[in-house]
Write an enzyme that holds these catalytic residues in place. Sequence first.
Site, PDB file in Angstrom:
ATOM      1  N   PRO A 288       0.819  -1.220   0.000  1.00 51.25           N
ATOM      2  CA  PRO A 288       0.000   0.000   0.000  1.00 51.25           C
ATOM      3  C   PRO A 288       0.855   1.273   0.000  1.00 51.25           C
ATOM      4  O   PRO A 288       0.355   2.351  -0.284  1.00 51.25           O
ATOM      5  CB  PRO A 288      -0.802  -0.100   1.302  1.00 51.25           C
ATOM      6  CG  PRO A 288      -0.650  -1.497   1.777  1.00 51.25           C
ATOM      7  CD  PRO A 288       0.617  -2.027   1.202  1.00 51.25           C
TER       8      PRO A 288
ATOM      9  N   GLU B  20       0.901  -7.315   8.314  1.00 52.03           N
ATOM     10  CA  GLU B  20       0.968  -5.845   8.262  1.00 52.03           C
ATOM     11  C   GLU B  20       2.008  -5.354   7.260  1.00 52.03           C
ATOM     12  O   GLU B  20       2.034  -4.179   6.907  1.00 52.03           O
ATOM     13  CB  GLU B  20       1.261  -5.270   9.649  1.00 52.03           C
ATOM     14  CG  GLU B  20       0.089  -5.381  10.609  1.00 52.03           C
ATOM     15  CD  GLU B  20      -1.205  -4.780  10.044  1.00 52.03           C
ATOM     16  OE1 GLU B  20      -1.194  -3.594   9.666  1.00 52.03           O
ATOM     17  OE2 GLU B  20      -2.212  -5.509   9.968  1.00 52.03           O
TER      18      GLU B  20
ATOM     19  N   ARG C  78      -0.590  -8.566 -21.309  1.00 50.20           N
ATOM     20  CA  ARG C  78      -1.460  -8.121 -22.409  1.00 50.20           C
ATOM     21  C   ARG C  78      -0.727  -7.225 -23.403  1.00 50.20           C
ATOM     22  O   ARG C  78      -1.187  -7.049 -24.524  1.00 50.20           O
ATOM     23  CB  ARG C  78      -2.672  -7.369 -21.851  1.00 50.20           C
ATOM     24  CG  ARG C  78      -3.611  -8.227 -21.041  1.00 50.20           C
ATOM     25  CD  ARG C  78      -4.644  -7.374 -20.332  1.00 50.20           C
ATOM     26  NE  ARG C  78      -5.413  -6.572 -21.261  1.00 50.20           N
ATOM     27  CZ  ARG C  78      -6.457  -7.039 -21.950  1.00 50.20           C
ATOM     28  NH1 ARG C  78      -6.845  -8.280 -21.779  1.00 50.20           N
ATOM     29  NH2 ARG C  78      -7.082  -6.267 -22.786  1.00 50.20           N
TER      30      ARG C  78
ATOM     31  N   ASP D 296      -4.007   1.767 -28.693  1.00 52.06           N
ATOM     32  CA  ASP D 296      -4.328   3.116 -29.159  1.00 52.06           C
ATOM     33  C   ASP D 296      -5.416   3.748 -28.311  1.00 52.06           C
ATOM     34  O   ASP D 296      -5.320   4.906 -27.942  1.00 52.06           O
ATOM     35  CB  ASP D 296      -4.805   3.082 -30.617  1.00 52.06           C
ATOM     36  CG  ASP D 296      -3.644   2.850 -31.563  1.00 52.06           C
ATOM     37  OD1 ASP D 296      -3.901   2.610 -32.748  1.00 52.06           O
ATOM     38  OD2 ASP D 296      -2.484   2.894 -31.101  1.00 52.06           O
TER      39      ASP D 296
HETATM   40  C1  9D3 Z   1      -5.607  -2.611   7.559  1.00 51.88           C
HETATM   41  C2  9D3 Z   1      -4.181  -2.935   7.837  1.00 51.88           C
HETATM   42  N1  9D3 Z   1      -3.357  -1.770   7.747  1.00 51.88           N
HETATM   43  C3  9D3 Z   1      -3.369  -0.843   8.812  1.00 51.88           C
HETATM   44  C4  9D3 Z   1      -3.257  -1.426  10.138  1.00 51.88           C
HETATM   45  C5  9D3 Z   1      -2.247  -1.729   6.902  1.00 51.88           C
HETATM   46  C6  9D3 Z   1      -2.195  -2.704   5.796  1.00 51.88           C
HETATM   47  C7  9D3 Z   1      -1.275  -3.715   5.812  1.00 51.88           C
HETATM   48  C8  9D3 Z   1      -1.195  -4.632   4.796  1.00 51.88           C
HETATM   49  C9  9D3 Z   1      -3.048  -2.611   4.714  1.00 51.88           C
HETATM   50  C10 9D3 Z   1      -2.983  -3.540   3.676  1.00 51.88           C
HETATM   51  C11 9D3 Z   1      -2.055  -4.561   3.708  1.00 51.88           C
HETATM   52  C12 9D3 Z   1      -1.973  -5.549   2.620  1.00 51.88           C
HETATM   53  N2  9D3 Z   1      -2.025  -4.912   1.303  1.00 51.88           N
HETATM   54  C13 9D3 Z   1      -1.134  -5.152   0.358  1.00 51.88           C
HETATM   55  O1  9D3 Z   1      -0.236  -5.946   0.536  1.00 51.88           O
HETATM   56  C14 9D3 Z   1      -1.234  -4.442  -0.900  1.00 51.88           C
HETATM   57  C15 9D3 Z   1      -2.153  -3.448  -1.337  1.00 51.88           C
HETATM   58  C16 9D3 Z   1      -3.300  -2.850  -0.742  1.00 51.88           C
HETATM   59  O2  9D3 Z   1      -3.714  -3.139   0.380  1.00 51.88           O
HETATM   60  N3  9D3 Z   1      -3.962  -1.899  -1.460  1.00 51.88           N
HETATM   61  C17 9D3 Z   1      -3.601  -1.532  -2.702  1.00 51.88           C
HETATM   62  N4  9D3 Z   1      -2.551  -2.057  -3.313  1.00 51.88           N
HETATM   63  C18 9D3 Z   1      -1.840  -3.009  -2.619  1.00 51.88           C
HETATM   64  S1  9D3 Z   1      -0.484  -3.765  -3.201  1.00 51.88           S
HETATM   65  C19 9D3 Z   1      -0.302  -4.683  -1.876  1.00 51.88           C
END
Ligand code: 9D3
Length: 258
Positions: A102, A129, A167, A182
């Site tokens: 994230p 996390e 793709r 395109d």
């Molecule tokens: C709700 C948990 N969080 C705050 C305590 C943090 C958190 C940790 C791990 C939020 C999401 C994740 C797991 N997410 C991913 O590994 C992830 C992700 C995403 O959550 N949203 C958008 N793109 C991605 S790419 C990997």
Amino acid sequence: MTARAGVIDKQMPPAMIFDILTLLPEACQAYAQASILGRAQKAGLIQVRLTNVRDFAHDRHRTVDDAPYGGGNGMVMMPGPLVEAIESLPPEPAAPVILLSPQGQVFDQATARELAALPRLILVCGRYEGIDERARLLKVDRELSLGDFVLSGGELAALAVVDAVSRLLPGVLGGEQSAEADSFMDGLLEHPHYTRPPEFRGLAIPEALLSGNHAAIRRWRRKESLRRTLRRRPDLLSRAQLDEEDRRLLDEIAAEEP
Ligand code: 9D3
């Protein structure tokens, strides 16, 4: 000798390799075997290899996570198994290690095009996390996110990258490939699509599409693309490449809508 004696085969470019490191290899495997990605793998255009990070755990319980230093909720992916999993991969062809998280840059079509030029990607899926910061510092070249919403881990994001990049590779899609590239390139949303029947629950097909007049059809589609983009994604419209006709169509739309 790399080919069987006497057998002359068509020269194929090497398959683009996607190494996915994950705690859920079965889930990734199922998706990578399905539909377009499955066909691209069978055709030798891409290769999706899965590495189960749990195979690199150090203890008989196969532990890959631990509590965060400093306290708090949730668990953190331990650095040892993850770093050793990455180091177990073949060194060639050279590939960036991309962490799906994230905290990453938001993945978009321009990034997909950039990655499609590479021979290989190493995609690391976080769970819990997140991963220990030292594993990130030692091994990760780049971090990508799908956007501002919460997933349970990096797997869906890694598969999205594999799909979007694949793709763009020659041969993965049919003949529609250049047309499709395109349409995204001019930065507008797509016009509505219709197929048979000609009337469905009282809803007809727009006249222009039945006219057989290709200029009128093209103009209708362009106008509806502009209308949708204006309504739904005005941010895209400000960056789109618009010509004289587009501006006329937008004027027409403005006159039609209150
Ligand atoms: C709700 C948990 N969080 C705050 C305590 C943090 C958190 C940790 C791990 C939020 C999401 C994740 C797991 N997410 C991913 O590994 C992830 C992700 C995403 O959550 N949203 C958008 N793109 C991605 S790419 C990997």
